[in-house]
Write a protein that holds these residues in place. Structure first.
Motif, PDB file in Angstrom:
ATOM      1  N   PHE A 138       0.844  -1.181   0.000  1.00  0.00           N
ATOM      2  CA  PHE A 138       0.000   0.000   0.000  1.00  0.00           C
ATOM      3  C   PHE A 138       0.887   1.241   0.000  1.00  0.00           C
ATOM      4  N   ARG A 139       0.656   2.117  -0.979  1.00  0.00           N
ATOM      5  CA  ARG A 139       1.413   3.373  -1.072  1.00  0.00           C
ATOM      6  C   ARG A 139       0.561   4.498  -0.513  1.00  0.00           C
ATOM      7  N   LEU A 140       1.144   5.286   0.404  1.00  0.00           N
ATOM      8  CA  LEU A 140       0.465   6.406   1.026  1.00  0.00           C
ATOM      9  C   LEU A 140       1.126   7.704   0.578  1.00  0.00           C
ATOM     10  N   ALA A 141       0.307   8.647   0.127  1.00  0.00           N
ATOM     11  CA  ALA A 141       0.793   9.976  -0.239  1.00  0.00           C
ATOM     12  C   ALA A 141      -0.097  11.002   0.442  1.00  0.00           C
ATOM     13  N   PRO A 142       0.443  11.838   1.332  1.00  0.00           N
ATOM     14  CA  PRO A 142      -0.382  12.803   2.047  1.00  0.00           C
ATOM     15  C   PRO A 142      -0.884  13.910   1.131  1.00  0.00           C
ATOM     16  N   VAL A 143      -1.892  14.575   1.630  1.00  0.00           N
ATOM     17  CA  VAL A 143      -2.485  15.643   0.848  1.00  0.00           C
ATOM     18  C   VAL A 143      -1.868  17.007   1.136  1.00  0.00           C
ATOM     19  N   ASP A 144      -0.934  17.099   2.130  1.00  0.00           N
ATOM     20  CA  ASP A 144      -0.277  18.387   2.344  1.00  0.00           C
ATOM     21  C   ASP A 144       0.884  18.554   1.394  1.00  0.00           C
ATOM     22  N   ASP A 145       1.457  19.776   1.421  1.00  0.00           N
ATOM     23  CA  ASP A 145       2.588  20.057   0.531  1.00  0.00           C
ATOM     24  C   ASP A 145       3.791  20.588   1.317  1.00  0.00           C
ATOM     25  N   LYS A 146       3.850  20.284   2.618  1.00  0.00           N
ATOM     26  CA  LYS A 146       4.917  20.832   3.455  1.00  0.00           C
ATOM     27  C   LYS A 146       5.794  19.723   4.039  1.00  0.00           C
ATOM     28  N   ALA A 147       5.909  18.621   3.353  1.00  0.00           N
ATOM     29  CA  ALA A 147       6.569  17.468   3.936  1.00  0.00           C
ATOM     30  C   ALA A 147       7.920  17.189   3.330  1.00  0.00           C
ATOM     31  N   ALA A 148       8.640  16.269   3.986  1.00  0.00           N
ATOM     32  CA  ALA A 148      10.001  15.939   3.568  1.00  0.00           C
ATOM     33  C   ALA A 148      10.056  14.685   2.707  1.00  0.00           C
ATOM     34  N   PHE A 149       8.959  13.931   2.626  1.00  0.00           N
ATOM     35  CA  PHE A 149       8.962  12.667   1.909  1.00  0.00           C
ATOM     36  C   PHE A 149       7.979  12.678   0.750  1.00  0.00           C
ATOM     37  N   LYS A 150       8.301  11.929  -0.270  1.00  0.00           N
ATOM     38  CA  LYS A 150       7.396  11.781  -1.409  1.00  0.00           C
ATOM     39  C   LYS A 150       6.386  10.662  -1.213  1.00  0.00           C
ATOM     40  N   ALA A 151       6.792   9.591  -0.545  1.00  0.00           N
ATOM     41  CA  ALA A 151       5.902   8.432  -0.470  1.00  0.00           C
ATOM     42  C   ALA A 151       6.292   7.526   0.681  1.00  0.00           C
ATOM     43  N   LEU A 152       5.294   6.816   1.186  1.00  0.00           N
ATOM     44  CA  LEU A 152       5.492   5.748   2.170  1.00  0.00           C
ATOM     45  C   LEU A 152       4.766   4.517   1.644  1.00  0.00           C
ATOM     46  N   THR A 153       5.452   3.398   1.602  1.00  0.00           N
ATOM     47  CA  THR A 153       4.837   2.124   1.234  1.00  0.00           C
ATOM     48  C   THR A 153       4.874   1.193   2.438  1.00  0.00           C
ATOM     49  N   LEU A 154       3.721   0.626   2.784  1.00  0.00           N
ATOM     50  CA  LEU A 154       3.625  -0.385   3.830  1.00  0.00           C
ATOM     51  C   LEU A 154       3.468  -1.742   3.166  1.00  0.00           C
TER      52      LEU A 154
END
Length: 207
Positions: A138-154
């Motif tokens: 599962f790939r998670l992408a947040p809806v904010d634009d102030k973060a340090a990461f592009k993606a998290l996969t669990l």
């Protein structure tokens, strides 16, 4: 490696990706996470260079997690560090530098991968775009634009969390393999108590 790991665990949130929300993937992930109440085990982390498979760093250690607010992440090789969320504060103890940093948990908007595992599943619906990228992935992408990461996969194997992968803004990839995962042995908030050792330099950001 230290920089990437600390950004991750101290809770810098992920950057939003260009993707369509998949409600079925979101609900399936929430269902899997609902079965996670407590976890402990070992981890192995590998950091890769930008856009290739060159290994730039390795580390390993132990972790503990207890819903809804408790996390312990202890790196014992090659550095020696401990990060603990005790429900009220987020502690970082660098044993090599003999420094302790404390931040309040309340009011923090950022989420780390382990905090996502331990946190409020409503946040997955409100703050993340979730998509399936393979069997148990599962790939998670947040809806904010102030973060340090592009993606998290669990990554789940037989419905149990087995790995996490983080891609930062520089396209560096951090792969975290969870080993000897134990979801049955009881944990309590007392297992996450932290007292700064005598003689350590203290940096409290809640005063």
């Amino acid at each position: 490696m230290k920089k990437i790991v600390l950004l991750m665990v101290l809770g810098l949130c992920l950057v939003a990706g260009i993707a369509r929300s998949d409600n079925s993937a979101t609900e399936q992930l929430i269902g899997l996470l609902a079965g996670v109440q407590q976890l402990q085990g070992q981890f192995r982390q590998v950091q890769y260079a930008q856009e290739d498979e060159t290994v730039t760093a390795n580390s390993s250690g132990r972790f503990k997690l207890l819903k809804p607010h408790y996390v312990s992440w202890e790196i014992d090789s090659p550095d020696n560090q401990l990060i603990v969320a005790d429900g009220e504060h987020l502690w970082h103890f660098d044993r090599d530098l003999e420094t302790v940093t404390r931040r309040p948990v309340a009011g923090q908007q950022d989420l780390s991968p382990l905090q996502i595992l331990a946190g409020d599943t409503a946040l997955l619906r409100e703050r993340f775009l979730v998509s399936r990228t393979g069997q148990g992935r599962f790939r998670l992408a947040p809806v904010d634009d102030k973060a340090a990461f592009k993606a998290l996969t669990l990554v789940f194997v037989e419905d149990r969390i087995s790995a996490m992968e983080v891609v930062d803004k520089l396209n560096q990839r951090l792969f975290i393999e969870l080993l000897a995962v134990d979801g049955e042995s009881a944990l309590t908030p007392a297992d996450f108590l932290f007292e700064p050792p005598e003689g350590a330099d203290l940096f409290y950001h809640d005063r």
